[in-house]
Design a protein around this motif. Structure first.
Motif, PDB file in Angstrom:
ATOM      1  N   GLN A  91      -8.974  -4.506  -1.303  1.00 53.03           N
ATOM      2  CA  GLN A  91      -9.571  -5.585  -2.088  1.00 53.03           C
ATOM      3  C   GLN A  91      -8.831  -5.783  -3.404  1.00 53.03           C
ATOM      4  O   GLN A  91      -8.735  -6.905  -3.904  1.00 53.03           O
ATOM      5  CB  GLN A  91     -11.042  -5.273  -2.347  1.00 53.03           C
ATOM      6  N   ALA A  92      -8.295  -4.693  -3.964  1.00 52.25           N
ATOM      7  CA  ALA A  92      -7.528  -4.819  -5.202  1.00 52.25           C
ATOM      8  C   ALA A  92      -6.195  -5.524  -4.951  1.00 52.25           C
ATOM      9  O   ALA A  92      -5.767  -6.365  -5.747  1.00 52.25           O
ATOM     10  CB  ALA A  92      -7.287  -3.436  -5.804  1.00 52.25           C
ATOM     11  N   LEU A  93      -5.543  -5.201  -3.846  1.00 50.71           N
ATOM     12  CA  LEU A  93      -4.236  -5.785  -3.544  1.00 50.71           C
ATOM     13  C   LEU A  93      -4.343  -7.227  -3.057  1.00 50.71           C
ATOM     14  O   LEU A  93      -3.508  -8.075  -3.394  1.00 50.71           O
ATOM     15  CB  LEU A  93      -3.516  -4.931  -2.488  1.00 50.71           C
ATOM     16  N   ARG A  94      -5.383  -7.528  -2.294  1.00 52.52           N
ATOM     17  CA  ARG A  94      -5.490  -8.869  -1.711  1.00 52.52           C
ATOM     18  C   ARG A  94      -6.408  -9.797  -2.508  1.00 52.52           C
ATOM     19  O   ARG A  94      -6.161 -11.000  -2.575  1.00 52.52           O
ATOM     20  CB  ARG A  94      -5.995  -8.772  -0.271  1.00 52.52           C
ATOM     21  N   GLY A  95      -7.463  -9.237  -3.083  1.00 51.16           N
ATOM     22  CA  GLY A  95      -8.447 -10.078  -3.758  1.00 51.16           C
ATOM     23  C   GLY A  95      -8.560  -9.887  -5.248  1.00 51.16           C
ATOM     24  O   GLY A  95      -9.455 -10.443  -5.872  1.00 51.16           O
ATOM     25  N   GLY A 112       0.797  -1.220   0.000  1.00 48.26           N
ATOM     26  CA  GLY A 112       0.000   0.000   0.000  1.00 48.26           C
ATOM     27  C   GLY A 112       0.828   1.267   0.000  1.00 48.26           C
ATOM     28  O   GLY A 112       0.301   2.353   0.269  1.00 48.26           O
ATOM     29  N   CYS A 113       2.106   1.134  -0.326  1.00 44.45           N
ATOM     30  CA  CYS A 113       2.988   2.307  -0.380  1.00 44.45           C
ATOM     31  C   CYS A 113       3.086   2.815  -1.823  1.00 44.45           C
ATOM     32  O   CYS A 113       2.976   2.050  -2.777  1.00 44.45           O
ATOM     33  CB  CYS A 113       4.383   1.949   0.141  1.00 44.45           C
ATOM     34  N   CYS A 127      -1.371  -1.941  -7.229  1.00 48.81           N
ATOM     35  CA  CYS A 127      -2.718  -1.371  -7.350  1.00 48.81           C
ATOM     36  C   CYS A 127      -2.630  -0.070  -8.145  1.00 48.81           C
ATOM     37  O   CYS A 127      -1.867   0.841  -7.785  1.00 48.81           O
ATOM     38  CB  CYS A 127      -3.297  -1.096  -5.957  1.00 48.81           C
ATOM     39  N   LEU A 128      -3.393  -0.019  -9.231  1.00 46.82           N
ATOM     40  CA  LEU A 128      -3.433   1.180 -10.072  1.00 46.82           C
ATOM     41  C   LEU A 128      -4.654   2.015  -9.683  1.00 46.82           C
ATOM     42  O   LEU A 128      -5.775   1.509  -9.671  1.00 46.82           O
ATOM     43  CB  LEU A 128      -3.517   0.796 -11.542  1.00 46.82           C
ATOM     44  N   ILE A 129      -4.434   3.280  -9.377  1.00 47.97           N
ATOM     45  CA  ILE A 129      -5.518   4.205  -9.025  1.00 47.97           C
ATOM     46  C   ILE A 129      -5.553   5.314 -10.071  1.00 47.97           C
ATOM     47  O   ILE A 129      -4.564   6.033 -10.253  1.00 47.97           O
ATOM     48  CB  ILE A 129      -5.316   4.819  -7.630  1.00 47.97           C
ATOM     49  N   PRO A 168      -6.311  -3.932  -9.852  1.00 51.12           N
ATOM     50  CA  PRO A 168      -5.109  -4.695  -9.478  1.00 51.12           C
ATOM     51  C   PRO A 168      -4.253  -4.936 -10.722  1.00 51.12           C
ATOM     52  O   PRO A 168      -4.779  -5.169 -11.809  1.00 51.12           O
ATOM     53  CB  PRO A 168      -5.683  -6.004  -8.938  1.00 51.12           C
ATOM     54  N   ILE A 169      -2.936  -4.871 -10.581  1.00 54.82           N
ATOM     55  CA  ILE A 169      -2.038  -5.189 -11.693  1.00 54.82           C
ATOM     56  C   ILE A 169      -0.893  -6.054 -11.154  1.00 54.82           C
ATOM     57  O   ILE A 169      -0.466  -5.895 -10.016  1.00 54.82           O
ATOM     58  CB  ILE A 169      -1.476  -3.925 -12.369  1.00 54.82           C
ATOM     59  N   ASP A 170      -0.442  -6.975 -11.992  1.00 57.54           N
ATOM     60  CA  ASP A 170       0.685  -7.837 -11.646  1.00 57.54           C
ATOM     61  C   ASP A 170       1.879  -7.422 -12.483  1.00 57.54           C
ATOM     62  O   ASP A 170       1.799  -7.367 -13.720  1.00 57.54           O
ATOM     63  CB  ASP A 170       0.340  -9.302 -11.904  1.00 57.54           C
TER      64      ASP A 170
END
Length: 227
Positions: free
Chosen positions: A79-83, A36-37, A130-132, A121-123
């Motif tokens: 939710q984007a980062l974890r799920g 989350g940084c 996480c793209l915002i 979410p992006i890998d």
């Protein structure tokens, strides 16, 4: 054809080009790492948030701003980062998720920016990010409010005219002499009962008929209407 991840890895200049393009985007772009940084903070978000790029990098997003971010936003990011769940947070249901302002001249003249936020979410680089994306919808809101105001004004004007017409018809109905309302084409749009009695007809029968038929000399009536 889209550029693949392997091509970006093999051609770092392309990655630099993409980074520069996102940096100059007309929308806000933030990328967070799995913790989350902040891993990317473009110029638009730096200018509108008042937080320079270097001051935001590697910091937890929740700690970047002086005021706390809404729980709805933080939950969507989690939710984007974890799920791996994407989300679109509209301005209607989630007003002003970020404390963003457009500075005009001095800070005293800063205008709050209405915005919509998309979280995806992006890998990449073997990890989760996480793209915002933040889109300025301030002008659209201004147009919407302007149209609502004008619609309200027109509705109020229509109601006022309708009320005046009712009062006029009530006044003419109580008039002991024959009276009618005639449009520009010379057609009767309203006739009171006194006029109907004179014409030996029902008042509804006179509506929609040429007013010239109520006169002995129709040509004289048409001349008067033309004047």
């Amino acid at each position: 054809m889209a550029t693949t991840r392997s091509e970006l890895h093999d051609q770092p200049q392309i990655a630099d080009l993409f980074g520069a393009a996102l940096g100059r985007s007309e929308h806000g772009v933030i990328i967070l790492d799995r913790d989350g940084c902040v891993a990317f903070w473009n110029n638009w978000i730096a200018e509108t948030s008042g937080v320079p790029v270097q001051a935001a990098m590697q910091r937890d997003l929740a700690d970047v701003f002086d005021e706390p971010l809404p729980q709805r936003l933080l939950s969507a990011i989690g939710q984007a980062l974890r799920g791996r769940q994407a989300a679109t947070l509209s301005r209607t249901l989630n007003p002003r998720l970020f404390p963003l302002k457009r500075h005009v001249g001095t800070s005293a003249n800063a205008e709050t920016i209405d915005h919509q936020v998309t979280i995806k979410p992006i890998d990449a680089r073997g990890g989760r990010f996480c793209l915002i994306e933040i889109v300025d919808v301030t002008n659209a809101i201004h147009r919407e409010n302007f149209l609502k105001k004008k619609t309200g004004e027109l509705r109020a004007l229509a109601e006022h005219l309708e009320s005046n017409e009712r009062e006029l018809r009530n006044l003419l109905d109580s008039c002991p002499t024959g009276a009618a309302i005639v449009d520009e084409a010379g057609m009767v749009t309203f006739a009171n009962q006194a006029l109907a009695d004179i014409a030996l007809a029902d008042d509804s029968d006179l509506v929609g008929k040429p007013a010239s038929t109520l006169f002995v000399e129709p040509a004289d009536f048409r001349t008067r209407i033309a004047q």
